[in-house]
Design an enzyme around this catalytic site. Structure first.
Site, PDB file in Angstrom:
ATOM      1  N   ARG A 105       0.879  -1.113   0.091  1.00  0.00           N
ATOM      2  CA  ARG A 105      -0.182  -0.025  -0.097  1.00  0.00           C
ATOM      3  C   ARG A 105       1.163   1.420   0.147  1.00  0.00           C
ATOM      4  O   ARG A 105       2.163   1.152   0.639  1.00  0.00           O
ATOM      5  CB  ARG A 105      -0.968   0.208   1.238  1.00  0.00           C
ATOM      6  CG  ARG A 105      -1.590  -1.169   1.674  1.00  0.00           C
ATOM      7  CD  ARG A 105      -2.853  -1.441   0.423  1.00  0.00           C
ATOM      8  NE  ARG A 105      -3.549  -0.181   0.427  1.00  0.00           N
ATOM      9  CZ  ARG A 105      -4.734   0.058  -0.245  1.00  0.00           C
ATOM     10  NH1 ARG A 105      -5.104  -0.956  -0.977  1.00  0.00           N
ATOM     11  NH2 ARG A 105      -5.246   1.149  -0.768  1.00  0.00           N
ATOM     12  N   HIS A 165      13.429  -2.620  -0.798  1.00  0.00           N
ATOM     13  CA  HIS A 165      12.964  -2.653  -2.251  1.00  0.00           C
ATOM     14  C   HIS A 165      13.820  -3.544  -3.062  1.00  0.00           C
ATOM     15  O   HIS A 165      15.001  -3.558  -2.755  1.00  0.00           O
ATOM     16  CB  HIS A 165      13.114  -1.258  -2.814  1.00  0.00           C
ATOM     17  CG  HIS A 165      12.410  -1.294  -4.378  1.00  0.00           C
ATOM     18  ND1 HIS A 165      11.347  -1.286  -4.595  1.00  0.00           N
ATOM     19  CD2 HIS A 165      13.314  -1.327  -5.477  1.00  0.00           C
ATOM     20  CE1 HIS A 165      11.313  -1.526  -5.864  1.00  0.00           C
ATOM     21  NE2 HIS A 165      12.254  -1.274  -6.649  1.00  0.00           N
ATOM     22  N   VAL A 205       7.003   7.382  -4.176  1.00  0.00           N
ATOM     23  CA  VAL A 205       7.209   5.663  -4.068  1.00  0.00           C
ATOM     24  C   VAL A 205       8.618   5.304  -4.075  1.00  0.00           C
ATOM     25  O   VAL A 205       9.362   5.921  -5.463  1.00  0.00           O
ATOM     26  CB  VAL A 205       6.300   5.114  -4.980  1.00  0.00           C
ATOM     27  CG1 VAL A 205       6.508   3.525  -4.957  1.00  0.00           C
ATOM     28  CG2 VAL A 205       4.681   5.428  -4.539  1.00  0.00           C
TER      29      VAL A 205
END
Ligand code: GAR
Length: 214
Positions: free
Chosen positions: A91, A109, A144
């Site tokens: 999210r 990531h 992001v």
């Protein structure tokens, strides 16, 4: 001891790496709560097995992203946590939440940021013919997969790799650097200066990962 909230959405293997470090006595903090954005996420079972408090906060139950994030904030505070680790949390947090927790939210990531932000990064790495990829632990910013980088690990892309084999190899590195980066933060060895991280930790300048090998 700093209490950490771990946010997950799925498998939870990075959560498991943090749990394993904690259980070995190798985490300079404790996991106060595990929050899943999805009911039935396999990672919830990992939390249960480890005897950790866990709950589901499902975005579908909230009228807005702000309301969803307000509930996350409430859960984290109620658990007495002062640090948040995103571990496969799928999210996007609102700018308000991210700013309220500035430099207290970490994310992992599966690429060497700022290269390959976003989803399907292994596919894009393969399409690009990239020879070395890796993973990144960074502080979260409203944009992001952006934010000051705390730690990275490099992983070779091997001939014949597909998305699965590459993701599996990167994941092994993720499981090593997430506890490492988290510990550096917990130990106060990470400072953010002008949006870059300065780490008080050993580095090696005498080595390289080349692919193919020279
Ligand atoms: C991990 O590879 C993580 O880096 C990635 O999702 C996977 C979650 O696995 N996160 C992202 O892509 C976020 N942009 P896990 O649930 O087994 O930890």
């Amino acid at each position: 001891m700093t209490r950490i909230a771990v946010f997950i959405s799925g498998r939870g293997s990075n959560l498991q790496a943090l749990i394993d470090a904690r259980n070995r006595g190798d985490l300079a903090g404790d996991i106060g709560v595990v929050v899943s954005s999805r009911t039935g996420a396999p990672g919830l079972e990992r939390a249960r097995r480890a005897g950790l408090d866990h709950c589901v906060v499902d975005a579908a139950d909230y009228a807005s992203r702000e309301a969803f994030d307000a509930e996350l904030d409430r859960v984290v505070n109620q658990a007495g946590c002062s640090l948040i680790c995103l571990a496969g949390f799928m999210r996007i947090l609102t700018p308000g939440f991210v700013e309220a927790w500035r430099d207290r939210i970490l994310n992992i990531h599966p690429a060497l940021l700022p290269a390959f932000p976003g989803t399907a990064c292994h596919r894009r790495v393969l399409e690009g013919g990239v020879k070395i990829t890796g993973c990144t632990v960074h502080f979260v910013r409203p944009q992001v997969d952006a934010g000051p980088i705390i730690a990275q690990a490099a992983v070779p892309v091997l001939p014949g790799d597909d998305e699965k084999s590459l993701a599996d190899r990167v994941l092994v590195a993720e499981h090593r650097i997430y506890p490492l980066a988290l510990n550096l933060v917990l130990q106060g060895r990470v400072r953010v200066i002008e949006e870059r991280v300065v780490v008080d930790a050993p580095v090696r300048a005498d080595d390289m990962l080349a692919n193919p090998v020279p």
